[in-house]
Design an enzyme around this catalytic site. Sequence first.
Site, PDB file in Angstrom:
ATOM      1  CE  LYS A  11       4.790   2.423  -4.724  1.00 47.06           C
ATOM      2  NZ  LYS A  11       6.054   1.882  -4.252  1.00 47.06           N
ATOM      3  CG  ASP A 143       4.685   5.580  -2.107  1.00 43.94           C
ATOM      4  OD1 ASP A 143       5.619   6.287  -2.533  1.00 43.94           O
ATOM      5  OD2 ASP A 143       4.847   4.451  -1.599  1.00 43.94           O
TER       6      ASP A 143
HETATM    7  O1  C5P Z   1       5.321   9.043   3.806  1.00 48.10           O
HETATM    8  P1  C5P Z   1       5.049   7.680   4.361  1.00 48.10           P
HETATM    9  O2  C5P Z   1       4.203   7.729   5.606  1.00 48.10           O
HETATM   10  O3  C5P Z   1       4.518   6.710   3.363  1.00 48.10           O
HETATM   11  O4  C5P Z   1       6.464   7.093   4.798  1.00 48.10           O
HETATM   12  C1  C5P Z   1       6.596   5.989   5.657  1.00 48.10           C
HETATM   13  C2  C5P Z   1       8.013   5.963   6.211  1.00 48.10           C
HETATM   14  O5  C5P Z   1       8.939   5.659   5.144  1.00 48.10           O
HETATM   15  C3  C5P Z   1       8.509   7.282   6.774  1.00 48.10           C
HETATM   16  O6  C5P Z   1       8.165   7.421   8.131  1.00 48.10           O
HETATM   17  C4  C5P Z   1      10.007   7.164   6.582  1.00 48.10           C
HETATM   18  O7  C5P Z   1      10.562   6.340   7.588  1.00 48.10           O
HETATM   19  C5  C5P Z   1      10.129   6.398   5.292  1.00 48.10           C
HETATM   20  N1  C5P Z   1      10.308   7.272   4.107  1.00 48.10           N
HETATM   21  C6  C5P Z   1      11.514   7.945   3.937  1.00 48.10           C
HETATM   22  N2  C5P Z   1      11.704   8.743   2.843  1.00 48.10           N
HETATM   23  C7  C5P Z   1      10.733   8.867   1.891  1.00 48.10           C
HETATM   24  C8  C5P Z   1       9.508   8.193   2.034  1.00 48.10           C
HETATM   25  C9  C5P Z   1       9.331   7.400   3.174  1.00 48.10           C
HETATM   26  O8  C5P Z   1      12.416   7.830   4.780  1.00 48.10           O
HETATM   27  N3  C5P Z   1      10.961   9.642   0.829  1.00 48.10           N
END
Ligand code: C5P
Length: 307
Positions: A11, A143
């Site tokens: 994406k 995501d």
């Molecule tokens: O959800 P995911 O594991 O992909 O997110 C990775 C990191 O990105 C999280 O630990 C956080 O630090 C950051 N993040 C965030 N806010 C979001 C998505 C991700 O702060 N909405």
Amino acid sequence: MRSVTARAPGKVNIQLSVGRVREDGYHPLASVFHAVALVEEVTVAQGEPGSGIVIGEVTGAQAEEVPRDDTNLAWRAAEVLSAALDRPLPDVRIDIAKGVPVAGGMAGGSADGAAAVVGLNDLWGSPLGRDELAAVCLELGSDVPFSLLGGTALGLGRGEQLSPIPVRGTFHWVFATATRGLSTPAVYGAFDRLVEGRIVPDPAADEAVLSALISGDARALGRSLNNDLQEPALTLRPTLRDVLDAGLGAGALGGIVSGSGPTCAFLAADAGSASGIAAVLAGNPDVRSTHVTTGPVPGARVVGRSR
Ligand code: C5P
């Protein structure tokens, strides 16, 4: 050995508005996700009894950089889906054919997670419906639910409260990957430092982006691309500015850091213009590879079965 192959897209965030960090450490988002025709294909097969979860063959560009342990989201998908189904940890072999650049802000790992969830659910007789699969996907990462849904969608919350956006026609994109990665938490951390002492508005959908998508107006869309993580990504990697300038100089309608970067995304007027922009970017010292593609494309789905 029975196997199922599922495909899920990478994406670009056409809009990414970020609010102040929440108590749970995540940031509230208003994100317009757009699935592109760079896809991951994940094949899941019943493994030998007692084998546990095994990442088998990984093919495609930078395959050697894909983790082969429980940090791989396809592996995690097998763990989380079996827990959701109250099943014991499965014996399953997972092969991955990569089409999304690794570690770049294009959610290639998230696509592996979504494809594995869909493939395993099919292999196990489709016990879960789409909404339950979306909940499993959110456990894998912010995501991943979008990679399941595909198309173009507005994502609120962590990006998981998704509403499809009707899009007219097809858009042409060029992606330029970087020679070195950027960590997503580090980019969000740089965002937090940049907004210290500033008023941060609650993230909301951008009307200019929505109307450009709905009317299929590539020029208007090129002008309205926006990403609140771009400035923090540029703070951590100033050379990305040269990559963005090179793509715009080569005739892109708009250029943006993709997600948390370091991949840069460029919107082109048509397929010919996209090839020309890619050729110019390929000569940039900070660009590792270029990819010409289109969007939107569907979300994670089964594309093959064998017995
Ligand atoms: O959800 P995911 O594991 O992909 O997110 C990775 C990191 O990105 C999280 O630990 C956080 O630090 C950051 N993040 C965030 N806010 C979001 C998505 C991700 O702060 N909405």
